[in-house]
Design a protein around this motif. Structure first.
Motif, mmCIF file in Angstrom:
data_model
loop_
_atom_site.group_PDB
_atom_site.id
_atom_site.type_symbol
_atom_site.label_atom_id
_atom_site.label_comp_id
_atom_site.label_asym_id
_atom_site.label_seq_id
_atom_site.Cartn_x
_atom_site.Cartn_y
_atom_site.Cartn_z
ATOM 1 N N UNK A 95 0.689 -1.336 -0.076
ATOM 2 C CA UNK A 95 0.063 0.004 0.178
ATOM 3 C C UNK A 95 0.858 1.369 0.102
ATOM 4 N N UNK A 96 0.304 2.198 -0.713
ATOM 5 C CA UNK A 96 1.017 3.684 -0.693
ATOM 6 C C UNK A 96 0.432 4.531 0.220
ATOM 7 N N UNK A 97 0.966 4.877 1.588
ATOM 8 C CA UNK A 97 0.345 5.627 2.278
ATOM 9 C C UNK A 97 1.007 7.410 2.133
ATOM 10 N N UNK A 98 -0.314 7.987 1.886
ATOM 11 C CA UNK A 98 -0.010 9.251 1.350
ATOM 12 C C UNK A 98 -0.629 10.280 2.231
ATOM 13 N N UNK A 99 0.093 11.608 2.536
ATOM 14 C CA UNK A 99 -0.636 12.865 3.127
ATOM 15 C C UNK A 99 -1.040 13.816 2.136
ATOM 16 N N UNK A 100 -2.269 14.087 1.948
ATOM 17 C CA UNK A 100 -2.496 15.129 0.778
ATOM 18 C C UNK A 100 -2.844 16.190 1.414
ATOM 19 N N UNK A 101 -2.410 17.332 0.900
ATOM 20 C CA UNK A 101 -2.923 18.966 1.411
ATOM 21 C C UNK A 101 -3.436 19.525 0.377
ATOM 22 N N UNK A 102 -4.475 20.125 0.354
ATOM 23 C CA UNK A 102 -4.853 20.728 -0.670
ATOM 24 C C UNK A 102 -5.446 22.057 -0.368
ATOM 25 N N UNK A 103 -5.425 23.211 -1.203
ATOM 26 C CA UNK A 103 -5.592 24.536 -0.870
ATOM 27 C C UNK A 103 -6.588 24.844 -2.049
ATOM 28 N N UNK A 104 -7.671 24.997 -1.579
ATOM 29 C CA UNK A 104 -8.663 25.132 -2.556
ATOM 30 C C UNK A 104 -9.680 26.228 -2.638
ATOM 31 N N UNK A 105 -10.298 26.566 -3.694
ATOM 32 C CA UNK A 105 -11.393 27.692 -3.852
ATOM 33 C C UNK A 105 -12.393 27.264 -2.667
ATOM 34 N N UNK A 106 -12.802 28.394 -1.967
ATOM 35 C CA UNK A 106 -13.886 28.332 -1.000
ATOM 36 C C UNK A 106 -15.159 27.716 -1.473
ATOM 37 N N UNK A 107 -15.761 26.697 -0.763
ATOM 38 C CA UNK A 107 -16.962 26.279 -1.325
ATOM 39 C C UNK A 107 -17.179 25.299 -2.508
ATOM 40 N N UNK A 108 -15.998 25.280 -3.281
ATOM 41 C CA UNK A 108 -16.117 24.645 -4.530
ATOM 42 C C UNK A 108 -15.822 23.022 -4.177
ATOM 43 N N UNK A 109 -16.453 21.921 -5.067
ATOM 44 C CA UNK A 109 -16.079 20.655 -4.903
ATOM 45 C C UNK A 109 -14.451 20.571 -4.748
ATOM 46 N N UNK A 110 -13.992 19.436 -4.044
ATOM 47 C CA UNK A 110 -12.673 19.393 -3.847
ATOM 48 C C UNK A 110 -11.821 18.876 -5.287
ATOM 49 N N UNK A 111 -12.670 17.878 -6.154
ATOM 50 C CA UNK A 111 -12.298 17.634 -7.016
ATOM 51 C C UNK A 111 -13.265 17.154 -8.123
ATOM 52 N N UNK A 112 -12.922 17.259 -9.601
ATOM 53 C CA UNK A 112 -13.557 16.894 -10.579
ATOM 54 C C UNK A 112 -12.950 15.847 -11.418
ATOM 55 N N UNK A 113 -13.580 14.928 -12.019
ATOM 56 C CA UNK A 113 -12.944 14.050 -13.022
ATOM 57 C C UNK A 113 -12.550 14.604 -14.364
ATOM 58 N N UNK A 114 -11.846 14.337 -15.194
ATOM 59 C CA UNK A 114 -11.480 14.873 -16.302
ATOM 60 C C UNK A 114 -11.017 13.502 -17.124
ATOM 61 N N UNK A 115 -11.132 13.739 -18.676
ATOM 62 C CA UNK A 115 -10.755 12.772 -19.570
ATOM 63 C C UNK A 115 -9.025 12.515 -19.234
ATOM 64 N N UNK A 116 -8.704 11.511 -19.787
ATOM 65 C CA UNK A 116 -7.170 11.123 -19.551
ATOM 66 C C UNK A 116 -6.374 12.362 -20.450
ATOM 67 N N UNK A 117 -5.466 13.005 -19.945
ATOM 68 C CA UNK A 117 -4.746 14.240 -20.642
ATOM 69 C C UNK A 117 -3.622 13.727 -21.261
ATOM 70 N N UNK A 118 -3.295 12.243 -21.210
ATOM 71 C CA UNK A 118 -2.005 11.902 -21.918
ATOM 72 C C UNK A 118 -2.613 10.549 -22.930
ATOM 73 N N UNK A 119 -2.439 10.728 -24.013
ATOM 74 C CA UNK A 119 -2.979 9.737 -24.973
ATOM 75 C C UNK A 119 -2.069 8.346 -24.768
ATOM 76 N N UNK A 120 -2.565 7.197 -24.872
ATOM 77 C CA UNK A 120 -1.610 6.046 -24.940
ATOM 78 C C UNK A 120 -1.228 5.755 -23.496
ATOM 79 N N UNK A 121 -1.389 6.342 -22.530
ATOM 80 C CA UNK A 121 -0.933 6.201 -21.246
ATOM 81 C C UNK A 121 -1.505 5.040 -20.388
ATOM 82 N N UNK A 122 -0.581 4.384 -19.960
ATOM 83 C CA UNK A 122 -0.945 3.301 -18.912
ATOM 84 C C UNK A 122 -1.663 3.569 -17.908
ATOM 85 N N UNK A 123 -1.414 4.799 -17.396
ATOM 86 C CA UNK A 123 -2.153 5.455 -16.054
ATOM 87 C C UNK A 123 -3.558 6.114 -16.704
ATOM 88 N N UNK A 124 -4.631 5.317 -16.256
ATOM 89 C CA UNK A 124 -6.154 5.795 -16.709
ATOM 90 C C UNK A 124 -6.978 6.221 -15.199
#
Length: 177
Positions: free
Chosen positions: A148-177
């Motif tokens: 397992x990869x154990x992470x500590x994630x800190x985000x500084x975000x616009x107030x009141x906005x959703x903390x993330x939104x999905x997007x299409x894969x930005x790099x074609x042919x990538x093994x990471x999807x």
């Protein structure tokens, strides 16, 4: 005329001279003076520095990692700050997404493969390292390791906005999807 019978014009050079003399008495680090370099250690005896003050009781690092390059963080106004721990199981991925702000991820244990829209080449990040993702940068993180990869994630975000939104894969042919 001043109270002592001299004009301001004749007192000003005296004040300037006094200021210059006092500036010459300034300690290193004051008035723009550089601190002198530390003296070299002589033999087995090294220069002794005062220890840092102790942290308050109950203080503990949640994570600590090193960013590989200089970063710049700015906000246009107030911001929401979120700090969370995340565990990615072997083979698990965050999926391509973006945040309305920036993110710093510390890898406490395991290994992470990171890909951003700006740098499509996957890069590995191990324990003790950190990743910075700029505002709204599409990215994906995946655990390609066997533990397992154990992470500590800190985000500084616009107030009141959703903390993330999905997007299409930005790099074609990538093994990471």
């Amino acid at each position: 005329m001043t109270r002592f019978g001299r004009s301001t014009r004749s007192v000003a050079p005296l004040l300037l001279l006094a200021g210059l003399l006092l500036a010459g008495c300034a300690q290193p680090g004051q008035l723009g003076h550089d601190a002198p370099p530390a003296p070299p250690a002589a033999g087995p005896v090294a220069a002794v520095q005062a220890p840092p003050p102790p942290l308050p009781a109950g203080t503990a690092d949640v994570g600590r990692g090193t960013l590989p390059a200089r970063i710049q963080m700015t906000t246009l106004g107030p911001a929401d700050v979120s700090v969370r721990t995340v565990e990615l199981a072997p083979g698990e991925s965050t999926g391509w997404h973006r945040h309305p702000g920036f993110e710093t991820t510390i890898v406490n244990a395991g290994e992470l493969t990171v890909q951003t829209a700006e740098q499509c080449a996957p890069r590995r990040v191990g324990a003790g390292e950190a990743v910075f993702v700029p505002d709204a940068e599409p990215h994906v993180m995946r655990n390609d390791g066997t533990v397992p990869a154990q992470l500590v994630v800190t985000q500084v975000l616009a107030p009141g906005a959703a903390d993330r939104s999905g997007v299409a894969a930005a790099c074609g042919g990538s093994a990471l999807r």
